[in-house]
Design an enzyme around this catalytic site. Sequence first.
Site, PDB file in Angstrom:
ATOM      1  N   ASP A 225      23.621 -23.604  10.165  1.00  0.00           N
ATOM      2  CA  ASP A 225      24.311 -23.748  11.543  1.00  0.00           C
ATOM      3  C   ASP A 225      23.792 -25.027  12.204  1.00  0.00           C
ATOM      4  O   ASP A 225      22.544 -25.304  12.031  1.00  0.00           O
ATOM      5  CB  ASP A 225      23.736 -22.396  12.396  1.00  0.00           C
ATOM      6  CG  ASP A 225      24.420 -22.304  13.747  1.00  0.00           C
ATOM      7  OD1 ASP A 225      25.496 -22.126  13.739  1.00  0.00           O
ATOM      8  OD2 ASP A 225      23.570 -22.653  14.701  1.00  0.00           O
ATOM      9  N   GLU A 291      21.351 -17.834 -10.935  1.00  0.00           N
ATOM     10  CA  GLU A 291      22.355 -19.112 -10.469  1.00  0.00           C
ATOM     11  C   GLU A 291      22.086 -19.986  -9.325  1.00  0.00           C
ATOM     12  O   GLU A 291      20.999 -19.497  -8.503  1.00  0.00           O
ATOM     13  CB  GLU A 291      23.674 -18.359 -10.590  1.00  0.00           C
ATOM     14  CG  GLU A 291      24.199 -17.792 -11.925  1.00  0.00           C
ATOM     15  CD  GLU A 291      25.653 -17.493 -11.847  1.00  0.00           C
ATOM     16  OE1 GLU A 291      26.455 -18.185 -12.617  1.00  0.00           O
ATOM     17  OE2 GLU A 291      26.202 -16.614 -11.191  1.00  0.00           O
ATOM     18  N   HIS A 365      34.915 -18.685  13.226  1.00  0.00           N
ATOM     19  CA  HIS A 365      34.804 -17.749  14.549  1.00  0.00           C
ATOM     20  C   HIS A 365      34.496 -18.442  15.747  1.00  0.00           C
ATOM     21  O   HIS A 365      34.352 -18.136  16.729  1.00  0.00           O
ATOM     22  CB  HIS A 365      33.405 -16.936  14.258  1.00  0.00           C
ATOM     23  CG  HIS A 365      32.329 -17.873  14.245  1.00  0.00           C
ATOM     24  ND1 HIS A 365      32.140 -18.502  13.112  1.00  0.00           N
ATOM     25  CD2 HIS A 365      31.203 -17.933  15.011  1.00  0.00           C
ATOM     26  CE1 HIS A 365      30.867 -19.313  13.345  1.00  0.00           C
ATOM     27  NE2 HIS A 365      30.410 -19.034  14.506  1.00  0.00           N
TER      28      HIS A 365
HETATM   29  C1  GLC Z   1      27.406 -22.877  15.639  1.00  0.00           C
HETATM   30  C2  GLC Z   1      28.102 -21.514  15.469  1.00  0.00           C
HETATM   31  C3  GLC Z   1      28.564 -21.066  16.964  1.00  0.00           C
HETATM   32  C4  GLC Z   1      27.330 -21.016  17.758  1.00  0.00           C
HETATM   33  C5  GLC Z   1      26.454 -22.325  17.747  1.00  0.00           C
HETATM   34  C6  GLC Z   1      25.118 -22.367  18.095  1.00  0.00           C
HETATM   35  O1  GLC Z   1      28.278 -23.762  16.102  1.00  0.00           O
HETATM   36  O2  GLC Z   1      29.177 -21.611  14.578  1.00  0.00           O
HETATM   37  O3  GLC Z   1      29.160 -20.077  16.730  1.00  0.00           O
HETATM   38  O4  GLC Z   1      27.407 -20.725  19.043  1.00  0.00           O
HETATM   39  O5  GLC Z   1      26.267 -23.023  16.421  1.00  0.00           O
HETATM   40  O6  GLC Z   1      24.190 -21.379  17.384  1.00  0.00           O
END
Ligand code: GLC
Length: 598
Positions: A225, A291, A365
């Site tokens: 992330d 893998e 999302h």
């Molecule tokens: C990323 C995620 C998002 C989140 C952000 C902070 O962009 O996809 O949903 O709010 O990081 O973690």
Amino acid sequence: MQVPLVVYYLSLCVATLGVELTPKDWWEKAGFYQIYPRSFKDSDGDGIGDLNGITSKLPYLKELGVRAFWMSPINKSPMVDFGYDISDFRAIQPEYGTMQDFENLVKEAHRLNLKVIMDFVPNHSSDKHEWFIKSEARESGYEDFYVWDDGIPNPAGGRNLPPTNWLQAFRRSAWQWSENRQQYYLHQFTVEQPDLNYRNPVVVREMKDVIRFWLDKGVDGFRVDAVPFLFEVVKLQNGSYPNEPTSGLTIDPEDFDYLDHIYTQNQPETLDMVYQWRELVDQYQQENGGETRVLMTEGYTSLEILREYYVSTTTKKHGSHMPFNFGFIADLNRTSGAFDIVKVIQSWMNIVPQGHAANWVMGNHDRPRVGTRFGEERIDAMNMILLSLPGATVTYQGEEIGMTDVRISWEETVDPAACNAGEALYATKSRDPCRTPFQWDDSAMAGFTSGNRTWLPVGSNYRSINVKVEEAVTKSHLNVYKAMMKLREYKTFRHGSVKTRAYNDNVLAIVRELEDHNTYITLVNLGTKIEVLDGVGLASRLPSKMRFEVVGTSSHHIKGGVMATNDIVLLPYESFVLVAKLSHSDRLHEDICEVWLE
Ligand code: GLC
Ligand code: MG
């Protein structure tokens, strides 16, 4: 003696293999699916999706033809940013289930030959994480776990001012004053998501341990992330951080886009951290077998930098297997024409380093859904474009059935990005509309929950847009999606070349060719006019007639029907895949060989 059918086909395959094709690693050709656990499937009636819900729907993923799925965070969290604020990196959020439920999910996925990818959120924790609580209290060993600063003296007297002009992603200052510690801390997302201090080697080590913890649980990789945010620039000689310059993109000084984030994103150390994590997962594989454990990284950034995420041009160190290609999300919308799409595809192909695999992300999302971004009439077109391209593809849950954004009132709004924007602006920032419950069937609550409420409202179109209804009719977004996924198993799609061509701003062709194999041509009409085109010359040696292999929902053709190559007609918004078959009959079965051999 009767030769068993399978043996016969296999020997045919071997006989006709022809050119040596470089074998591909599992992820290089995989269809990935993103699950937003809160909204996928609720198993216990509380209106919130959960792990057992996901496990119960794994056969659906299998049937879709995906090879792997990545899940937004399922770790323990106060849910300020719906799981992206983690208070224990090693625990499961109780409303999603238990560690045993998780282990069961992994076991069941592996039994079905599906790979499980965890979301790894390294940039920040929740302010309820014990590390932050200890850091705020200056407990020995934890003082520097986060980015603390005194701020700058206030000429008007009183409490110091924030250290810099830096902004958080969801509006306003990225610095928050701590009464307890009498210092500011950095949070590039919400106030409740303090940034971890990656200049502290203990933090780096701890987070590597988190990676190992989940690898030991059997996960097959990580979606990492907010990678660009990991490191901030080092302090200047005078002990302060520099301000960021304005970007010129907006005049709203509280908006994240107001600044050009040159000191808070993509620092050289950030790239190096990715190379270190890659080393870790590679080493883990060497030591434990199995893998490839794959790294897919999230970063909305320039193509030049994404190239570095793949592999360093200077040190040649490898980084992310899949630096997410957000071209379809960030650079295209409903006003884009065929030429824009071709440009996005070609510019990505141009930066993929030699020997590395392309990837294509159509939704997630954080952004409006495909049908909302491009228009509902273009849902098949966009899915068909995505699934015609070489490399790995990523589909966000619900895009395969054509779910669209759901209107969420201000009162119903829960996304911090929207709440922080206030009632006047929330709709432009809200990520709630694309996060509503998955639409499984036409029963109450769309079959998402047995309860009578859901954490976000169910889309009003659920009676017609749902898995059950779409499985039952031949022409549905879902069946188009599945048919495209089947095509991806063919060698032409796995190993063939790709050529894109815009006939005009409405008509796009994607040509997939492989010597001695069938040629496939995806054609989409993005516009409202009937288009007539001559397909001769799109690929080498095309026959005078081609057959329909996959037809979109707005097409009146049927699979197997015939179209004259020099007189192709596309109705408004029509999309289909044509196949030019090899003439010699002994090669008819060749295309599916790979499926059996693997
Ligand atoms: C990323 C995620 C998002 C989140 C952000 C902070 O962009 O996809 O949903 O709010 O990081 O973690
Ligand atoms: Mg539940």
